[in-house]
Scaffold this motif. Structure first.
Motif, mmCIF file in Angstrom:
data_model
loop_
_atom_site.group_PDB
_atom_site.id
_atom_site.type_symbol
_atom_site.label_atom_id
_atom_site.label_comp_id
_atom_site.label_asym_id
_atom_site.label_seq_id
_atom_site.Cartn_x
_atom_site.Cartn_y
_atom_site.Cartn_z
ATOM 1 N N MET A 71 0.843 -1.188 0.000
ATOM 2 C CA MET A 71 0.000 0.000 0.000
ATOM 3 C C MET A 71 0.882 1.244 0.000
ATOM 4 O O MET A 71 1.885 1.304 0.708
ATOM 5 C CB MET A 71 -0.916 0.021 1.218
ATOM 6 N N SER A 72 0.495 2.208 -0.825
ATOM 7 C CA SER A 72 1.286 3.421 -0.958
ATOM 8 C C SER A 72 0.400 4.592 -1.354
ATOM 9 O O SER A 72 -0.815 4.441 -1.547
ATOM 10 C CB SER A 72 2.373 3.204 -2.017
ATOM 11 N N VAL A 73 1.038 5.743 -1.495
ATOM 12 C CA VAL A 73 0.352 6.951 -1.946
ATOM 13 C C VAL A 73 -0.341 6.665 -3.278
ATOM 14 O O VAL A 73 0.232 6.006 -4.149
ATOM 15 C CB VAL A 73 1.361 8.106 -2.117
ATOM 16 N N SER A 74 -1.547 7.110 -3.417
ATOM 17 C CA SER A 74 -2.434 7.006 -4.575
ATOM 18 C C SER A 74 -3.363 5.799 -4.508
ATOM 19 O O SER A 74 -4.265 5.671 -5.329
ATOM 20 C CB SER A 74 -1.700 7.038 -5.930
ATOM 21 N N ASP A 75 -3.192 4.907 -3.527
ATOM 22 C CA ASP A 75 -4.109 3.780 -3.378
ATOM 23 C C ASP A 75 -5.424 4.258 -2.766
ATOM 24 O O ASP A 75 -5.462 5.271 -2.055
ATOM 25 C CB ASP A 75 -3.507 2.697 -2.483
ATOM 26 N N VAL A 76 -6.501 3.520 -3.025
ATOM 27 C CA VAL A 76 -7.829 3.855 -2.502
ATOM 28 C C VAL A 76 -8.371 2.633 -1.771
ATOM 29 O O VAL A 76 -8.308 1.515 -2.281
ATOM 30 C CB VAL A 76 -8.795 4.264 -3.637
ATOM 31 N N VAL A 77 -8.894 2.870 -0.561
ATOM 32 C CA VAL A 77 -9.512 1.814 0.235
ATOM 33 C C VAL A 77 -11.006 2.076 0.304
ATOM 34 O O VAL A 77 -11.441 3.204 0.561
ATOM 35 C CB VAL A 77 -8.940 1.789 1.673
ATOM 36 N N GLU A 78 -11.780 1.030 0.055
ATOM 37 C CA GLU A 78 -13.240 1.113 0.174
ATOM 38 C C GLU A 78 -13.677 0.375 1.429
ATOM 39 O O GLU A 78 -13.351 -0.796 1.610
ATOM 40 C CB GLU A 78 -13.917 0.489 -1.042
ATOM 41 N N PHE A 79 -14.407 1.072 2.286
ATOM 42 C CA PHE A 79 -15.017 0.470 3.460
ATOM 43 C C PHE A 79 -16.496 0.341 3.176
ATOM 44 O O PHE A 79 -17.160 1.346 2.920
ATOM 45 C CB PHE A 79 -14.830 1.353 4.701
ATOM 46 N N GLU A 80 -17.012 -0.882 3.228
ATOM 47 C CA GLU A 80 -18.439 -1.081 2.995
ATOM 48 C C GLU A 80 -19.149 -1.063 4.333
ATOM 49 O O GLU A 80 -19.011 -1.983 5.138
ATOM 50 C CB GLU A 80 -18.679 -2.411 2.275
ATOM 51 N N ASN A 81 -19.875 0.029 4.593
ATOM 52 C CA ASN A 81 -20.616 0.160 5.847
ATOM 53 C C ASN A 81 -21.825 -0.764 5.851
ATOM 54 O O ASN A 81 -22.077 -1.483 6.794
ATOM 55 C CB ASN A 81 -21.066 1.601 6.051
ATOM 56 N N LYS A 82 -22.585 -0.708 4.778
ATOM 57 C CA LYS A 82 -23.752 -1.560 4.535
ATOM 58 C C LYS A 82 -23.736 -1.838 3.045
ATOM 59 O O LYS A 82 -23.172 -1.062 2.274
ATOM 60 C CB LYS A 82 -25.051 -0.830 4.898
ATOM 61 N N PRO A 83 -24.349 -2.918 2.596
ATOM 62 C CA PRO A 83 -24.374 -3.166 1.148
ATOM 63 C C PRO A 83 -24.881 -1.941 0.388
ATOM 64 O O PRO A 83 -25.915 -1.377 0.705
ATOM 65 C CB PRO A 83 -25.331 -4.355 1.009
ATOM 66 N N GLY A 84 -24.079 -1.503 -0.570
ATOM 67 C CA GLY A 84 -24.435 -0.352 -1.380
ATOM 68 C C GLY A 84 -24.075 0.987 -0.755
ATOM 69 O O GLY A 84 -24.343 2.030 -1.329
ATOM 70 N N ASN A 85 -23.491 0.979 0.433
ATOM 71 C CA ASN A 85 -23.130 2.216 1.117
ATOM 72 C C ASN A 85 -21.650 2.141 1.518
ATOM 73 O O ASN A 85 -21.313 1.561 2.536
ATOM 74 C CB ASN A 85 -24.008 2.420 2.355
ATOM 75 N N SER A 86 -20.788 2.723 0.688
ATOM 76 C CA SER A 86 -19.353 2.633 0.919
ATOM 77 C C SER A 86 -18.733 4.005 1.153
ATOM 78 O O SER A 86 -19.246 5.021 0.718
ATOM 79 C CB SER A 86 -18.663 1.990 -0.290
ATOM 80 N N CYS A 87 -17.584 3.979 1.811
ATOM 81 C CA CYS A 87 -16.757 5.153 2.035
ATOM 82 C C CYS A 87 -15.408 4.861 1.376
ATOM 83 O O CYS A 87 -14.864 3.763 1.533
ATOM 84 C CB CYS A 87 -16.594 5.357 3.538
ATOM 85 N N PHE A 88 -14.882 5.814 0.620
ATOM 86 C CA PHE A 88 -13.616 5.633 -0.077
ATOM 87 C C PHE A 88 -12.576 6.586 0.496
ATOM 88 O O PHE A 88 -12.821 7.783 0.594
ATOM 89 C CB PHE A 88 -13.787 5.897 -1.578
ATOM 90 N N LEU A 89 -11.414 6.034 0.857
ATOM 91 C CA LEU A 89 -10.321 6.835 1.407
ATOM 92 C C LEU A 89 -9.096 6.715 0.522
ATOM 93 O O LEU A 89 -8.681 5.609 0.155
ATOM 94 C CB LEU A 89 -9.982 6.385 2.830
ATOM 95 N N PHE A 90 -8.509 7.865 0.207
ATOM 96 C CA PHE A 90 -7.314 7.968 -0.631
ATOM 97 C C PHE A 90 -6.090 8.002 0.275
ATOM 98 O O PHE A 90 -6.042 8.787 1.230
ATOM 99 C CB PHE A 90 -7.398 9.252 -1.464
ATOM 100 N N CYS A 91 -5.093 7.180 -0.016
ATOM 101 C CA CYS A 91 -3.858 7.144 0.760
ATOM 102 C C CYS A 91 -2.948 8.290 0.315
ATOM 103 O O CYS A 91 -2.464 8.313 -0.812
ATOM 104 C CB CYS A 91 -3.157 5.799 0.575
ATOM 105 N N GLU A 92 -2.763 9.248 1.224
ATOM 106 C CA GLU A 92 -1.898 10.402 0.977
ATOM 107 C C GLU A 92 -0.495 10.107 1.491
ATOM 108 O O GLU A 92 -0.244 9.050 2.064
ATOM 109 C CB GLU A 92 -2.456 11.636 1.698
ATOM 110 N N ARG A 93 0.395 11.061 1.325
ATOM 111 C CA ARG A 93 1.754 10.905 1.849
ATOM 112 C C ARG A 93 1.721 10.748 3.361
ATOM 113 O O ARG A 93 2.492 10.003 3.938
ATOM 114 C CB ARG A 93 2.618 12.084 1.431
ATOM 115 N N ILE A 94 0.806 11.464 3.991
ATOM 116 C CA ILE A 94 0.571 11.324 5.426
ATOM 117 C C ILE A 94 -0.934 11.223 5.617
ATOM 118 O O ILE A 94 -1.670 12.172 5.334
ATOM 119 C CB ILE A 94 1.127 12.525 6.224
#
Length: 109
Positions: A71-94
């Motif tokens: 995992m490094s800068v520019s990767d994206v993680v998807e957290f599925e809270n409920k089916p069809g309801n996700s949160c996406f986080l971008f991996c920054e330098r910090i």
């Protein structure tokens, strides 16, 4: 925790944005996040409490069958809270930043 991990495909066409921060990617992509330039490299459960745990897992304790790079800068993680309801986080330098990400444009895992 169930997650999906997306990474920019390593290719000549993506060399301008791979391993770049969010601001640089948006600038080089005309202000629009280029979800279509990503591929899904992991879809499953991991034993993690937060993004720091995820970063550790995907750098030091890779899950069985994982086919992506660390995992490094520019990767994206998807957290599925409920089916069809996700949160996406971008991996920054910090740290990580929440982004709008169109997973429908991504090559599936």
């Amino acid at each position: 925790m169930k997650i999906k991990l997306y990474q920019i495909e390593a290719s000549d066409i993506n060399r301008d944005i791979i391993f770049e921060g969010l601001d640089e990617i948006l600038e080089k992509s005309g202000g629009r996040f280029p979800s279509e330039r990503y591929r899904c490299v992991f879809d499953g459960d991991v034993e993690a409490k937060d993004t720091e745990d995820l970063f550790y897992i995907f750098n030091m304790r890779l899950p069985n069958g994982y086919k992506g790079r660390s995992m490094s800068v520019s990767d994206v993680v998807e957290f599925e809270n409920k089916p069809g309801n996700s949160c996406f986080l971008f991996c920054e330098r910090i740290g990580f930043k929440e982004i709008s990400f169109n997973a429908k444009l991504v090559k599936s895992c």
